[in-house]
Design a protein around this motif. Structure first.
Motif, PDB file in Angstrom:
ATOM      1  N   LEU A 142       0.806  -1.229   0.000  1.00  0.00           N
ATOM      2  CA  LEU A 142       0.000   0.000   0.000  1.00  0.00           C
ATOM      3  C   LEU A 142       0.842   1.284   0.000  1.00  0.00           C
ATOM      4  O   LEU A 142       0.418   2.318  -0.522  1.00  0.00           O
ATOM      5  N   SER A 143       2.043   1.221   0.579  1.00  0.00           N
ATOM      6  CA  SER A 143       2.747   2.460   0.972  1.00  0.00           C
ATOM      7  C   SER A 143       3.545   3.108  -0.152  1.00  0.00           C
ATOM      8  O   SER A 143       4.161   2.422  -0.975  1.00  0.00           O
ATOM      9  N   ASP A 144       3.571   4.431  -0.145  1.00  0.00           N
ATOM     10  CA  ASP A 144       4.450   5.209  -1.031  1.00  0.00           C
ATOM     11  C   ASP A 144       5.780   5.496  -0.344  1.00  0.00           C
ATOM     12  O   ASP A 144       6.798   5.698  -0.997  1.00  0.00           O
ATOM     13  N   VAL A 145       5.733   5.575   0.993  1.00  0.00           N
ATOM     14  CA  VAL A 145       6.957   5.632   1.805  1.00  0.00           C
ATOM     15  C   VAL A 145       6.821   4.551   2.866  1.00  0.00           C
ATOM     16  O   VAL A 145       5.773   4.448   3.513  1.00  0.00           O
ATOM     17  N   VAL A 146       7.840   3.724   3.040  1.00  0.00           N
ATOM     18  CA  VAL A 146       7.862   2.744   4.132  1.00  0.00           C
ATOM     19  C   VAL A 146       8.954   3.182   5.089  1.00  0.00           C
ATOM     20  O   VAL A 146      10.099   3.377   4.676  1.00  0.00           O
ATOM     21  N   SER A 147       8.611   3.374   6.367  1.00  0.00           N
ATOM     22  CA  SER A 147       9.590   3.836   7.348  1.00  0.00           C
ATOM     23  C   SER A 147       9.673   2.824   8.489  1.00  0.00           C
ATOM     24  O   SER A 147       8.659   2.495   9.115  1.00  0.00           O
ATOM     25  N   ILE A 148      10.881   2.332   8.745  1.00  0.00           N
ATOM     26  CA  ILE A 148      11.071   1.239   9.711  1.00  0.00           C
ATOM     27  C   ILE A 148      11.386   1.813  11.100  1.00  0.00           C
ATOM     28  O   ILE A 148      12.336   2.589  11.256  1.00  0.00           O
ATOM     29  N   HIS A 149      10.607   1.377  12.103  1.00  0.00           N
ATOM     30  CA  HIS A 149      10.805   1.876  13.477  1.00  0.00           C
ATOM     31  C   HIS A 149      10.658   0.785  14.539  1.00  0.00           C
ATOM     32  O   HIS A 149      10.379   1.080  15.695  1.00  0.00           O
ATOM     33  N   CYS A 150      10.835  -0.483  14.133  1.00  0.00           N
ATOM     34  CA  CYS A 150      10.764  -1.571  15.122  1.00  0.00           C
ATOM     35  C   CYS A 150      12.173  -1.866  15.637  1.00  0.00           C
ATOM     36  O   CYS A 150      13.158  -1.479  15.019  1.00  0.00           O
ATOM     37  N   PRO A 151      12.286  -2.568  16.762  1.00  0.00           N
ATOM     38  CA  PRO A 151      13.633  -2.915  17.241  1.00  0.00           C
ATOM     39  C   PRO A 151      14.200  -4.075  16.431  1.00  0.00           C
ATOM     40  O   PRO A 151      13.463  -4.783  15.736  1.00  0.00           O
ATOM     41  N   LEU A 152      15.498  -4.270  16.527  1.00  0.00           N
ATOM     42  CA  LEU A 152      16.123  -5.460  15.941  1.00  0.00           C
ATOM     43  C   LEU A 152      15.928  -6.612  16.911  1.00  0.00           C
ATOM     44  O   LEU A 152      16.391  -6.563  18.055  1.00  0.00           O
ATOM     45  N   THR A 153      15.209  -7.623  16.465  1.00  0.00           N
ATOM     46  CA  THR A 153      14.971  -8.820  17.283  1.00  0.00           C
ATOM     47  C   THR A 153      15.178 -10.033  16.371  1.00  0.00           C
ATOM     48  O   THR A 153      15.390  -9.878  15.159  1.00  0.00           O
ATOM     49  N   ALA A 154      15.071 -11.224  16.962  1.00  0.00           N
ATOM     50  CA  ALA A 154      15.174 -12.434  16.130  1.00  0.00           C
ATOM     51  C   ALA A 154      14.107 -12.399  15.040  1.00  0.00           C
ATOM     52  O   ALA A 154      14.334 -12.842  13.920  1.00  0.00           O
ATOM     53  N   GLU A 155      12.961 -11.822  15.370  1.00  0.00           N
ATOM     54  CA  GLU A 155      11.844 -11.787  14.411  1.00  0.00           C
ATOM     55  C   GLU A 155      12.066 -10.747  13.308  1.00  0.00           C
ATOM     56  O   GLU A 155      11.668 -10.954  12.159  1.00  0.00           O
TER      57      GLU A 155
END
Ligand code: NAI
Length: 323
Positions: free
Chosen positions: A205-218
């Motif tokens: 859906l996105s025109d901009v994707v912005s990543i803000h999750c932590p680095l985890t195994a997942e």
């Protein structure tokens, strides 16, 4: 009775350190002595640190179980920053020593940085500046310049920084969607933004994707070949979270082959960039894992650490405990 000792472990090569500890001294004045202990980032913990009532540390050396076992009267180990992988938090917990961090000093800076990267891509600032400085005046990137209003801004991870980013992007007229499997139902309603059911839906859906999750195994490697294939050719990807969340090879290949319009990265897998070829990747902006930076943020971080140390040496409850 001598005042308790708060020791600040500061690697010599670390440019954010302040040997005079002016910020910490102002918070701890009358409560504790403050000593900055310069050290080598991979060296030994100085003997004086073992006597401290509270330890504040920037980066390495690793405060391991053996060091923790030798601490004589430490009542808190405080990390000047977010990550605490340089301390054995279980060994500290086993000795009843709280380990605390400062998770929020850069929330606004990182959100501002994410928006700066997104806007720079959406308005093609770098190609236009390069053209003007070449003494040309052609608008060669008109097809890549975006009207922001109504475009979909997709946020992965609606925590502190994700929320601050959402509010900023909303002010520019973006339609905000987010994916965060751990957020309680309805938590986003007050922000007036939309939840999508899956990461795949957000990417499509996105025109901009912005990543803000932590680095985890997942989340390690969460954006790879398949995920990039779901994104529109016209989409811009922004990552200010952790480099290892986005796989560098498929991202750079997609940029070279025009399967993605651009990327703005403050963090890169295996940072920094390694080769001239990587650096020459088209439509790529990279900043030096600097999104958190501002003098105000540094002062806020050191003030928070010093306040936690003050609480610890007064035997008051500490906060931001991670163990
Ligand atoms: P936060 O803990 O407030 O928010 C993280 C959010 O991500 C939470 O709502 C959580 O539910 C969500 N999340 C967890 N796993 C997820 C998944 N698989 N998919 C989608 N969402 C998921 O953390 P905050 O303060 O917002 O920071 C976010 C990250 O930003 C940090 O973990 C850190 O890696 C990065 N950061 C980068 C800085 C820089 O200078 N570039 C500075 C500070 C933080």
């Amino acid at each position: 009775m001598p005042l308790p000792l708060v020791a600040i472990l500061c690697p010599r090569e670390f440019k954010f350190g302040d040997p005079a500890a002016a910020v910490e001294c102002s918070v701890l004045d009358g409560t504790a002595m403050v000593h900055t202990l310069p050290l080598d980032i991979n060296g030994q913990i100085p003997a004086e640190a073992l006597e401290a009532d509270a330890l504040i540390f920037w980066h390495g050396p690793f405060v391991n179980g053996e060091v923790i076992a030798r601490l004589k009267r430490c009542r808190a180990i405080i990390r000047n920053g977010v990550g605490y992988d340089t301390v054995d938090i279980k060994a500290a917990a086993a000795r009843g020593i709280p380990v605390c961090n400062v998770p929020d000093y850069g929330t606004e800076e990182v959100a501002d940085h994410a928006l700066a990267l997104a806007l720079t891509l959406c308005r093609q600032i770098f190609p236009l500046a390069a053209e003007a400085k070449r003494l040309g005046w052609q608008i060669n990137v008109a097809d890549k310049m975006r009207r922001l209003r109504g475009r979909v801004f997709g946020i992965v991870g609606l925590g502190r920084i994700g929320t601050a980013t959402a509010l900023r992007a909303k002010a520019f007229g973006f339609r905000i969607v987010f994916h965060d499997p751990y957020l309680a139902p309805g938590a986003h309603k007050a922000l007036g933004i939309e939840r999508v059911d899956s990461l795949d839906e957000l990417l499509k859906l996105s025109d901009v994707v912005s990543i803000h999750c932590p680095l985890t195994a997942e989340t390690r490697g969460m954006i790879g070949t398949q995920e990039i294939a779901l994104m529109k050719l016209s989409t811009f990807l922004v990552n200010t979270a952790r480099g290892d969340i986005v796989q560098k090879a498929p991202l750079f290949a997609a940029l070279r082959e025009g399967r993605l319009a651009g990327a703005g990265l403050d963090v890169v897998e295996h940072e920094p960039l390694r080769t001239a070829e990587e650096a020459a990747t088209p439509n790529l902006i990279v900043t030096c894992h600097a999104a958190f930076c501002s003098p105000e943020g540094m002062i806020e971080m050191r003030t928070t650490s010093a306040k936690i140390a003050r609480a610890a040496v007064r035997d008051e409850p500490v906060w931001n405990r991670v163990n």
